[in-house]
Write a protein that holds these residues in place. Structure first.
Motif, PDB file in Angstrom:
ATOM      1  N   PRO A 108     -12.663  50.257  51.177  1.00  0.00           N
ATOM      2  CA  PRO A 108     -12.847  49.170  52.160  1.00  0.00           C
ATOM      3  C   PRO A 108     -12.258  47.857  51.654  1.00  0.00           C
ATOM      4  N   PRO A 109     -11.761  47.002  52.562  1.00  0.00           N
ATOM      5  CA  PRO A 109     -11.279  45.678  52.154  1.00  0.00           C
ATOM      6  C   PRO A 109     -12.443  44.807  51.699  1.00  0.00           C
ATOM      7  N   LEU A 110     -12.164  43.777  50.931  1.00  0.00           N
ATOM      8  CA  LEU A 110     -13.202  42.914  50.378  1.00  0.00           C
ATOM      9  C   LEU A 110     -14.048  42.274  51.473  1.00  0.00           C
ATOM     10  N   ARG A 111     -13.432  41.928  52.611  1.00  0.00           N
ATOM     11  CA  ARG A 111     -14.185  41.254  53.686  1.00  0.00           C
ATOM     12  C   ARG A 111     -15.287  42.147  54.261  1.00  0.00           C
ATOM     13  N   ASP A 112     -15.161  43.480  54.077  1.00  0.00           N
ATOM     14  CA  ASP A 112     -16.169  44.401  54.587  1.00  0.00           C
ATOM     15  C   ASP A 112     -17.191  44.812  53.520  1.00  0.00           C
ATOM     16  N   ARG A 113     -17.035  44.297  52.305  1.00  0.00           N
ATOM     17  CA  ARG A 113     -17.944  44.653  51.209  1.00  0.00           C
ATOM     18  C   ARG A 113     -18.996  43.554  51.059  1.00  0.00           C
ATOM     19  N   GLU A 114     -20.134  43.771  51.658  1.00  0.00           N
ATOM     20  CA  GLU A 114     -21.163  42.731  51.768  1.00  0.00           C
ATOM     21  C   GLU A 114     -21.629  42.241  50.394  1.00  0.00           C
ATOM     22  N   GLY A 115     -21.468  40.926  50.165  1.00  0.00           N
ATOM     23  CA  GLY A 115     -21.943  40.302  48.932  1.00  0.00           C
ATOM     24  C   GLY A 115     -21.000  40.423  47.758  1.00  0.00           C
ATOM     25  N   ASP A 116     -19.952  41.254  47.861  1.00  0.00           N
ATOM     26  CA  ASP A 116     -19.088  41.500  46.706  1.00  0.00           C
ATOM     27  C   ASP A 116     -18.200  40.312  46.350  1.00  0.00           C
ATOM     28  N   ALA A 117     -17.785  39.536  47.338  1.00  0.00           N
ATOM     29  CA  ALA A 117     -16.889  38.408  47.048  1.00  0.00           C
ATOM     30  C   ALA A 117     -17.547  37.425  46.080  1.00  0.00           C
ATOM     31  N   VAL A 118     -18.808  37.075  46.331  1.00  0.00           N
ATOM     32  CA  VAL A 118     -19.516  36.137  45.456  1.00  0.00           C
ATOM     33  C   VAL A 118     -19.822  36.793  44.115  1.00  0.00           C
TER      34      VAL A 118
END
Length: 453
Positions: A317-327
């Protein structure tokens, strides 16, 4: 035991009355106290507190800051993950800025408002907890997938799939947008496999000109073409007994697709200019950001090769769909790049975190990594802001977190879809939605949806 340490507050204050007042004001935390440099270091070693508040003016010279700065430097060297909040004089901004530059989490001027300081302490605890969770996730994933930090349910499932197929003798296709971590997963798959002690050889099919790609993959004999002054092994042969990672396989030219297919079927190669069939034992892992099935329909990719390569398909999955992963990843990158660049202890501000959450990250993890690396290097202090990241503040987007608006929008979309699916049949639509007809009429009126005649 761990949770107790996470909520443990060390108060370094030489004034007994203020020390007592602070313990009373912060009774929501487990507190221990110290009144000088020596006792503070002893308490730090004994209790390993997550957060420390400390006065810069400490004995033997309470009116100077020398002892306080010495203590701050020693604490950050002993426990770099501890969040230190420095308490300074009312007009002592210069020392406050110096303390933050050394790695302090924040500063407060005396006299302080206990409620405001308590909020800052609570934020420091939450950041410490998140960093601990980050480290725990990295440790739990082991060395094979150590480069992949996530707590997203879908991404964790991807990791479990990699672990399951690592020991199987199958080719694996990793599909996902650029920057989602395809090579990290490919290396993890190799490291978890029985071939882990052999070579992992990677080649980017899109980065090499078509006329050179064949020789890169299959090698060539001496004299095979102008400039072929010696026998050279190709990537496939070099990876014998190990793993060959074919990145951007969707860009492989059609003539080479036929040659690669033959290798996958026969497990032998012929070097350019040679006649000998050379058996090669190698595991193939490929990756692409392209839609291979669409390319098959357009005649750009061989269907028979696809089914040879895609015995196991893993969609990332792209980063925008990975809940909480960006932070989560952002905090990990800040720690890593601060350490690599000698910047001490650095942290993201609240507006930076909000901006990271709001940004769509079209370049995925690679874009996020580059953004944080630049911010760590360019930030003036040890606090990284949304401005340092080059992202607009997400404060104006706060309405998108309003639960009522989110729920209303979801209900409106559901009603519109079901009405379209049932061709405007109210009774049938209410049945599909699991509500009564009067309730459906109410929703239609609220969202301005008219009944079709």
């Amino acid at each position: 035991m761990m949770s107790e340490k996470q909520r443990l507050l060390l108060i370094v204050e030489d004034d007994p009355a203020l020390q007592k007042q602070m313990r009373w004001a912060f009774d929501g935390f487990e507190t221990v106290v110290a009144d000088d440099r020596e006792s503070a270091i002893a308490q730090l070693r004994r209790y390993e507190p997550a957060v420390v508040t400390m006065d810069l003016g400490l004995p033997p010279e309470p009116d100077a800051t020398t002892e306080g700065f010495n203590l701050l430097g020693e604490m950050l060297a002993l426990a770099p993950d501890t969040k230190v909040i420095v308490l300074t004089g009312q007009h002592d901004r210069e020392n406050a800025v110096r303390a933050v530059g050394m790695g302090a989490y924040d500063f407060f001027a005396k006299p302080f408002e206990p409620e405001l300081l308590a909020l800052t302490i609570d934020r420091a605890f939450r950041l410490h907890d998140l960093q601990l969770e980050n480290a725990r996730l990295r440790a739990s994933q082991g060395t094979a997938l150590a480069g992949l930090v996530t707590r997203d349910v879908v991404m964790l499932k991807v990791c479990r799939t990699v672990e399951k197929v690592a020991n199987a003798a199958v080719t694996v296709a990793l599909l996902g947008e650029s920057g989602t971590g395809k090579e990290v997963l490919a290396r993890g798959l190799h490291a978890l496999s029985p071939r882990a002690k052999e070579r992992f050889v990677a080649i980017n099919c899109a980065a090499i000109p078509d006329n050179l790609l064949e020789s890169e993959l299959f090698g060539y004999e001496k004299g095979a073409f102008t400039g072929a002054v010696k026998q050279t092994l190709g990537k496939i042969e070099t990876a014998h007994k190990g793993t060959l990672f074919l990145d951007e396989i969707g860009d492989l030219p059609m003539p080479l697709q036929a040659k690669l297919l033959r290798f996958l079927q026969e497990r032998v190669i012929e070097r350019i200019g040679g006649r000998e069939e050379i058996p090669v034992d190698v595991r193939i892992v490929c990756a692409t950001h392209r839609d291979l099935k669409a390319q098959i329909r357009e005649g750009l990719f061989r269907e028979d090769l696809y089914y040879r390569l895609a015995e196991i398909v893993i969609d990332i999955p792209p980063l925008r769909d990975r809940e909480g992963d960006a932070v989560l990843l952002a905090h990990a990158f800040v720690q890593r790049f601060a350490r690599e660049n000698g910047r001490g202890s650095m942290a993201l501000t609240e507006d930076a975190i909000a901006a990271i959450e709001a940004h769509p990250w079209p370049g995925n993890v690679r874009e996020l990594e580059n953004c944080l690396k630049r911010a760590v290097i360019m930030a003036d202090g040890n606090r990284i802001t949304a401005e340092d990241l080059g992202l607009s503040s997400a404060e104006d987007d706060a309405e998108h977190l309003n639960l009522r608006q989110i729920r209303d929008e979801a209900e409106r979309k559901a009603v519109v879809r079901v009405l379209a699916r049932t061709n405007g049949n109210i009774a049938r639509a209410a049945e599909v939605l699991g509500i009564s007809r009067p309730s459906l009429y109410d929703l239609m009126n609220r969202f301005g949806l008219k009944k079709e005649n």
